[in-house]
Scaffold this motif. Sequence first.
Motif, PDB file in Angstrom:
ATOM      1  N   LYS A 144      -1.213  10.482  -9.518  1.00 27.85           N
ATOM      2  CA  LYS A 144      -1.544  10.372  -8.092  1.00 27.85           C
ATOM      3  C   LYS A 144      -2.803   9.528  -7.889  1.00 27.85           C
ATOM      4  CE  LYS A 144       0.297  14.794  -6.355  1.00 27.85           C
ATOM      5  NZ  LYS A 144      -0.070  16.018  -5.598  1.00 27.85           N
ATOM      6  N   ALA A 145      -3.802   9.796  -8.695  1.00 26.61           N
ATOM      7  CA  ALA A 145      -5.108   9.157  -8.497  1.00 26.61           C
ATOM      8  C   ALA A 145      -5.053   7.645  -8.658  1.00 26.61           C
ATOM      9  CB  ALA A 145      -6.122   9.748  -9.477  1.00 26.61           C
ATOM     10  N   CYS A 146      -4.095   7.139  -9.422  1.00 25.70           N
ATOM     11  CA  CYS A 146      -4.065   5.697  -9.690  1.00 25.70           C
ATOM     12  C   CYS A 146      -3.690   4.881  -8.451  1.00 25.70           C
ATOM     13  CB  CYS A 146      -3.149   5.380 -10.868  1.00 25.70           C
ATOM     14  SG  CYS A 146      -1.396   5.331 -10.499  1.00 25.70           S
ATOM     15  N   VAL A 147      -3.158   5.533  -7.401  1.00 25.74           N
ATOM     16  CA  VAL A 147      -2.847   4.799  -6.156  1.00 25.74           C
ATOM     17  C   VAL A 147      -3.646   5.335  -4.970  1.00 25.74           C
ATOM     18  CG1 VAL A 147      -0.535   4.093  -6.885  1.00 25.74           C
ATOM     19  CG2 VAL A 147      -0.831   6.281  -5.697  1.00 25.74           C
ATOM     20  N   LYS A 148      -4.600   6.204  -5.230  1.00 27.50           N
ATOM     21  CA  LYS A 148      -5.351   6.826  -4.138  1.00 27.50           C
ATOM     22  C   LYS A 148      -6.076   5.796  -3.283  1.00 27.50           C
ATOM     23  CE  LYS A 148      -8.650  10.534  -3.166  1.00 27.50           C
ATOM     24  NZ  LYS A 148      -9.506  11.601  -3.756  1.00 27.50           N
ATOM     25  N   ASP A 149      -6.571   4.745  -3.887  1.00 28.01           N
ATOM     26  CA  ASP A 149      -7.329   3.730  -3.146  1.00 28.01           C
ATOM     27  C   ASP A 149      -6.456   2.588  -2.639  1.00 28.01           C
ATOM     28  OD1 ASP A 149      -9.723   5.110  -3.536  1.00 28.01           O
ATOM     29  OD2 ASP A 149     -10.080   4.139  -5.475  1.00 28.01           O
ATOM     30  N   GLU A 150      -5.137   2.726  -2.755  1.00 34.30           N
ATOM     31  CA  GLU A 150      -4.232   1.650  -2.347  1.00 34.30           C
ATOM     32  C   GLU A 150      -3.555   1.992  -1.017  1.00 34.30           C
ATOM     33  OE1 GLU A 150      -1.736   0.131  -5.468  1.00 34.30           O
ATOM     34  OE2 GLU A 150      -3.178   0.729  -7.003  1.00 34.30           O
ATOM     35  N   SER A 151      -4.338   2.509  -0.097  1.00 32.45           N
ATOM     36  CA  SER A 151      -3.807   2.902   1.207  1.00 32.45           C
ATOM     37  C   SER A 151      -3.486   1.681   2.053  1.00 32.45           C
ATOM     38  CB  SER A 151      -4.812   3.781   1.945  1.00 32.45           C
ATOM     39  OG  SER A 151      -5.961   3.013   2.293  1.00 32.45           O
TER      40      SER A 151
ATOM     41  N   GLY B 137       0.824  -1.190   0.000  1.00 34.33           N
ATOM     42  CA  GLY B 137       0.000   0.000   0.000  1.00 34.33           C
ATOM     43  C   GLY B 137       0.863   1.247   0.000  1.00 34.33           C
ATOM     44  N   VAL B 138       0.235   2.371   0.318  1.00 38.15           N
ATOM     45  CA  VAL B 138       0.956   3.641   0.338  1.00 38.15           C
ATOM     46  C   VAL B 138       0.281   4.574   1.339  1.00 38.15           C
ATOM     47  CG1 VAL B 138      -0.424   4.625  -1.551  1.00 38.15           C
ATOM     48  CG2 VAL B 138       1.869   5.511  -1.098  1.00 38.15           C
ATOM     49  N   ASN B 139       1.081   5.379   2.014  1.00 32.18           N
ATOM     50  CA  ASN B 139       0.546   6.464   2.837  1.00 32.18           C
ATOM     51  C   ASN B 139       0.246   7.625   1.892  1.00 32.18           C
ATOM     52  OD1 ASN B 139       0.078   8.608   4.599  1.00 32.18           O
ATOM     53  ND2 ASN B 139       1.579   7.894   6.100  1.00 32.18           N
TER      54      ASN B 139
END
Length: 407
Positions: free
Chosen positions: A385-392, A205-207
């Motif tokens: 940015k948006a492509c990982v927004k839901d990968e928290s 994931g990502v912060n």
Amino acid sequence: MINSTSLVSADKNRPIVVFGEDWGAHPSSTQHLIKVLGQTRSIIWFNSIGLRKPKFTRHDLLRLYNKVKSFLLAQNKPDEVNVHNSSHFVIINPLVIPCADSWLALKVSKYILQYQYRIACKKLAISNPIIWTSLPTSVDYLELFGNAPCVYYCGDDFSSLAGVDHGFVAKKELELIEKSNYIFTASEKLQEKFPRDKVVNIPHGVNFSLFSEQVNITPSDLPKGKPIAGFYGSISTWLDQNLLVQTITALPHWSFVFIGELSCNVDKLKHFPNVYFLGEKPHTELPKYIQNWNVAILPFVNNKQIQMCNPLKLREYIASGTPIVTTDFNALNGYRKYLQISSSVKPFYQAILLANAEITPVVNFDKLEDINDLLALTQVKQCRKACVKDESWENRARDVQRYLVMC
């Protein structure tokens, strides 16, 4: 493959005993996940029990000294040491012999680890834990926890990881696979190693909020006057130094910045006047560096370890919006259209120039088409940015939770 739709809810807040790496400033995927899971449950975290036998080196002797010091302090003030931030999170520096392969060494190690564990359990008043291990060598200690269920989180291919006793660790991993209820992997390539009825792929994931929020600060130690290509992370043998030499030679008008611990010889890079090693930085400080780079780079060697990995920094780079140049590896799948990927027909230095062209247009505001170009560039950054927004990490932890409740 495990069918998650068959899972039903059980105890959502069982304590977790973690065998991981040393808890530190640069959180691993296990640390990110446990931080989220630990918001509703007690955690006992065992720092690294090792993946190789110790050597008579300054590094290993210093680690031994720190572990013994921590152990002795714990005997004097067991309620005051090894506590991380809260009354339900305890960190233990296990005083065990790494990769113990003799009956006596293993017996002594088990006795000491069990003693340290009992102190932590008394402090937290826990029972009925789940065992979470990121290290195959922990399999020798599972018997200390009775019939507690175990999950194995595999973030690396240990058979190709540097600094590992490969034969010993491979044997222990096979034992751990047999004893694990579930196996979580950080990449699809790692998933292929394990039994289909146990394995679940949990990508990193990502912060997102940390890396995507605009930072209007320029660190004082960044070089000035030239465009910057930057990298952060462990500076180790997985960086392709020959590729970097070719790239730096081709781009003398660029600055190349490296942030992280030096874990290998970098003499061939240090002699370039436009190369800067800034040392380690706290994880929370990284966004202000990457957002001031023209290009973020991933110049990895092409080997089994890299093809099996899923680097944490990939999604962090993407979340920052900074253009990215990378060598090719499997974990790029799903993000390729947002990256500049070097190849035999697109050398790494050329990919850097193409990536930089995205954010440094020559804008003449008297010409409408240039304003439109600028708007388009802003949209590209936001799309990245948006492509990982839901990968928290919160979303990843929810995926993990669905399996933990069935343990």
